[in-house]
Design a protein around this motif. Sequence first.
Motif, short mmCIF file in Angstrom:
data_model
loop_
_atom_site.label_atom_id
_atom_site.label_comp_id
_atom_site.label_asym_id
_atom_site.label_seq_id
_atom_site.Cartn_x
_atom_site.Cartn_y
_atom_site.Cartn_z
N VAL A 39 46.14 47.41 30.56
CA VAL A 39 45.62 46.74 29.36
C VAL A 39 44.26 47.35 29.03
O VAL A 39 43.38 47.43 29.90
CB VAL A 39 45.48 45.22 29.60
N ILE A 67 42.80 39.43 36.24
CA ILE A 67 41.93 40.47 36.77
C ILE A 67 40.50 39.93 36.87
O ILE A 67 40.22 38.86 36.32
CB ILE A 67 41.99 41.76 35.90
N THR A 206 43.36 49.88 41.76
CA THR A 206 43.51 48.52 41.22
C THR A 206 42.77 48.32 39.90
O THR A 206 43.01 47.34 39.21
CB THR A 206 42.98 47.45 42.20
N ARG A 208 39.82 47.43 39.55
CA ARG A 208 38.80 46.36 39.66
C ARG A 208 37.40 46.95 39.51
O ARG A 208 37.10 47.99 40.12
CB ARG A 208 38.93 45.65 41.02
N GLY A 241 42.63 34.07 39.35
CA GLY A 241 42.36 35.18 40.27
C GLY A 241 41.15 34.87 41.15
O GLY A 241 40.58 33.78 41.08
N ASP A 242 40.75 35.87 41.94
CA ASP A 242 39.75 35.60 42.98
C ASP A 242 38.30 35.54 42.49
O ASP A 242 37.38 35.38 43.29
CB ASP A 242 39.91 36.58 44.16
N GLY A 249 40.13 35.03 48.13
CA GLY A 249 41.25 35.00 49.07
C GLY A 249 42.55 34.56 48.43
O GLY A 249 42.60 34.01 47.32
N ILE A 250 43.62 34.79 49.15
CA ILE A 250 44.96 34.58 48.59
C ILE A 250 45.24 33.10 48.30
O ILE A 250 45.82 32.76 47.28
CB ILE A 250 46.01 35.22 49.52
C1 LIG Z 1 40.80 44.81 52.75
C2 LIG Z 1 40.99 43.40 52.26
C3 LIG Z 1 41.27 42.40 53.16
C4 LIG Z 1 41.49 41.10 52.72
N1 LIG Z 1 41.82 40.13 53.62
C5 LIG Z 1 42.14 38.90 53.18
C6 LIG Z 1 42.60 37.89 54.08
O1 LIG Z 1 42.69 38.12 55.28
N2 LIG Z 1 42.90 36.67 53.58
C7 LIG Z 1 42.82 36.38 52.25
O2 LIG Z 1 43.14 35.26 51.84
N3 LIG Z 1 42.38 37.31 51.37
C8 LIG Z 1 42.05 38.57 51.80
N4 LIG Z 1 41.62 39.50 50.91
C9 LIG Z 1 41.38 39.10 49.52
C10 LIG Z 1 42.65 39.03 48.70
O3 LIG Z 1 43.49 40.12 48.99
C11 LIG Z 1 42.26 39.05 47.22
O4 LIG Z 1 41.27 38.07 46.96
C12 LIG Z 1 43.46 38.80 46.33
O5 LIG Z 1 44.49 39.73 46.58
C13 LIG Z 1 43.05 38.90 44.88
O6 LIG Z 1 44.14 38.58 44.07
P1 LIG Z 1 44.00 38.65 42.50
O7 LIG Z 1 45.37 38.37 41.96
O8 LIG Z 1 42.86 37.80 42.03
O9 LIG Z 1 43.54 40.13 42.15
P2 LIG Z 1 44.29 41.52 42.45
O10 LIG Z 1 45.11 41.42 43.69
O11 LIG Z 1 43.23 42.56 42.35
O12 LIG Z 1 45.31 41.62 41.24
C14 LIG Z 1 44.93 42.06 39.97
C15 LIG Z 1 46.00 43.03 39.47
O13 LIG Z 1 45.69 43.39 38.12
C16 LIG Z 1 45.84 44.80 37.97
N5 LIG Z 1 44.94 45.24 36.90
C17 LIG Z 1 43.59 45.41 36.92
N6 LIG Z 1 43.13 45.80 35.71
C18 LIG Z 1 44.22 45.88 34.90
C19 LIG Z 1 44.42 46.24 33.53
N7 LIG Z 1 43.40 46.58 32.73
N8 LIG Z 1 45.68 46.22 33.02
C20 LIG Z 1 46.73 45.87 33.81
N9 LIG Z 1 46.62 45.51 35.12
C21 LIG Z 1 45.38 45.53 35.65
C22 LIG Z 1 45.44 45.38 39.32
O14 LIG Z 1 45.96 46.67 39.48
C23 LIG Z 1 46.05 44.33 40.27
O15 LIG Z 1 47.39 44.63 40.56
C24 LIG Z 1 41.40 40.81 51.34
C25 LIG Z 1 41.13 41.84 50.42
C26 LIG Z 1 40.93 43.12 50.88
C27 LIG Z 1 40.68 44.22 49.88
#
Ligand SMILES: Cc1cc2nc3c(=O)[nH]c(=O)nc-3n(C[C@H](O)[C@H](O)[C@H](O)COP(=O)(O)OP(=O)(O)OC[C@H]3O[C@@H](n4cnc5c(N)ncnc54)[C@H](O)[C@@H]3O)c2cc1C
Length: 269
Positions: A39, A67, A206, A208, A241-242, A249-250
């Motif tokens: 996007v 995001i 990602t 981000r 989202g986070d 976190g998840i």
């Molecule tokens: C190394 C690591 C270890 C972790 N360990 C833990 C843990 O042990 N326990 C826990 O609970 N959490 C953990 N986390 C945190 C957790 O993984 C994240 O907080 C969570 O995955 C975030 O989810 P989200 O859906 O908010 O964002 P994201 O997972 O970042 O999802 C956003 C999505 O949007 C997509 N996107 C971005 N911009 C655009 C755009 N312009 N157009 C289209 N798509 C786009 C990205 O590619 C991505 O797929 C960890 C994170 C990391 C990096």
Amino acid sequence: MCYTLFGNYYVDGGLINLVRPVLNYSLTHGATTKYGHEVTQVIPGNGKYKTITTKGEFTSRFVISGIPLNNTQMLFDSPTIKKKLQKYILSSEQLNGAFTMSLVLKKHQQLPVLHHQLHVSGGLPVIGSKSIFISFSHPSDTLRAPEGEQVASISTHIAHPQHKFIHDKQVIEKAILDRLEQEGLVLPEKIISFQSATPGAWQFWTGRAYGAVGGYPQYNHIKPWQMKDARLDHKGAYVCGDTVYPGQGIVGVCLSGIIAYRKLMQDHF
Ligand SMILES: Cc1cc2nc3c(=O)[nH]c(=O)nc-3n(C[C@H](O)[C@H](O)[C@H](O)COP(=O)(O)OP(=O)(O)OC[C@H]3O[C@@H](n4cnc5c(N)ncnc54)[C@H](O)[C@@H]3O)c2cc1C
């Protein structure tokens, strides 16, 4: 809303198998998924949203951004929304990126605990992080690693990721592997292969902002109810989202998605 002190559950095959059931459920209920559509802009107007992607345009009554708020703010073509989001946005200095390593190992039969946190006195070179997390795949999980092998995921924090472009990964890799050997958790002769990634890789893969991961950290000066809530413009745009309440976190991400869904339903149906 922090990490609990309860025991862990293990998902065979890794985290993708938390996502797949949700995806399959959505697809069997009429949803469509478009992969690889980045996007680039969302234009609100006339009670609708035009979403422009690298592969086409969509018009919809509602839009839910999952995001980070930093990215959402850049995408919305609306000075009002940009201004409204500004007070919630955290800068790179307040965020963390990650240095991660994935290891393929010869299977370690006697591993009573899968998840470890190791402290690093004096900090890791280049990034200064003072602890390392490592999670091993379950020895009986042949979806995640074939028989005879085991994988391990390592991560450690990098404060202010925008500020730290890493040119020399090898120095950090060596320090991490030395520390793991010191604890007897990963012995050099057990390593089949490994690779590592920096915030630059997170940013590339990602999208981000700054390659910041994990979400908005909990700060004493920000009460949970002062975080951004799900309603973006009180018309048809929502966020989750986070970086949105309850954040990090998840578990927090799942709850923020449920809240966005409930608010949308409550507001419009
Ligand atoms: C190394 C690591 C270890 C972790 N360990 C833990 C843990 O042990 N326990 C826990 O609970 N959490 C953990 N986390 C945190 C957790 O993984 C994240 O907080 C969570 O995955 C975030 O989810 P989200 O859906 O908010 O964002 P994201 O997972 O970042 O999802 C956003 C999505 O949007 C997509 N996107 C971005 N911009 C655009 C755009 N312009 N157009 C289209 N798509 C786009 C990205 O590619 C991505 O797929 C960890 C994170 C990391 C990096």
